[in-house]
Design a protein around this motif. Structure first.
Motif, PDB file in Angstrom:
ATOM      1  N   MET A  42      -7.210  -0.796   6.270  1.00 19.62           N
ATOM      2  CA  MET A  42      -7.619  -1.047   5.713  1.00 19.62           C
ATOM      3  C   MET A  42      -8.131  -1.258   4.050  1.00 19.62           C
ATOM      4  SD  MET A  42     -11.020  -2.897   6.828  1.00 19.62           S
ATOM      5  CE  MET A  42     -12.161  -4.337   5.856  1.00 19.62           C
ATOM      6  N   PHE A  88      -4.053  -6.876  11.750  1.00 15.04           N
ATOM      7  CA  PHE A  88      -4.552  -7.968  10.627  1.00 15.04           C
ATOM      8  C   PHE A  88      -3.949  -9.037  10.771  1.00 15.04           C
ATOM      9  CE2 PHE A  88      -5.601  -3.351   8.547  1.00 15.04           C
ATOM     10  CZ  PHE A  88      -7.102  -3.598   8.621  1.00 15.04           C
ATOM     11  N   ASP A 103      -3.922 -11.672  12.085  1.00 15.87           N
ATOM     12  CA  ASP A 103      -4.683 -13.154  10.919  1.00 15.87           C
ATOM     13  C   ASP A 103      -5.721 -13.096   9.963  1.00 15.87           C
ATOM     14  OD1 ASP A 103      -3.939 -13.864  13.776  1.00 15.87           O
ATOM     15  OD2 ASP A 103      -4.815 -13.229  15.336  1.00 15.87           O
ATOM     16  N   GLU A 104      -5.613 -12.194   9.384  1.00 12.49           N
ATOM     17  CA  GLU A 104      -6.354 -11.908   8.104  1.00 12.49           C
ATOM     18  C   GLU A 104      -5.558 -12.529   6.703  1.00 12.49           C
ATOM     19  OE1 GLU A 104      -9.095 -11.057   8.098  1.00 12.49           O
ATOM     20  OE2 GLU A 104      -9.204 -10.545  10.250  1.00 12.49           O
TER      21      GLU A 104
END
Length: 74
Positions: A5, A56, A58-59
């Motif tokens: 992240m 990630f 789908d972020e």
């Protein structure tokens, strides 16, 4: 996941800066970087995209990152 992240946040910030400044400065913009070659820099950001995709995909922030790569390097 926290480390990934942080990596995504850092690279997204960089891509936002590129997206803001590259249109204003043109090709001389790439002189800011150590490698100074748009293709190599693009290769790096695409590699980060590929490494983070499964985590990630789908972020919304990752989708923004992908769009900025397309806009500035493809």
């Amino acid at each position: 996941i926290e480390v990934k992240m942080i990596g995504l946040a850092d690279k997204l910030s960089n891509m936002r800066d590129i997206n803001r400044d590259y249109p204003l400065e043109g090709e001389k913009f790439w002189n800011r970087f150590r490698m100074k070659d748009k293709e190599i820099i693009g290769w790096y950001y695409k590699g980060v995209r590929d490494a983070l995709y499964d985590t990630f995909k789908d972020e919304p922030v990752f989708k923004e990152y992908i769009e900025l790569i397309k806009k500035n390097f493809e």
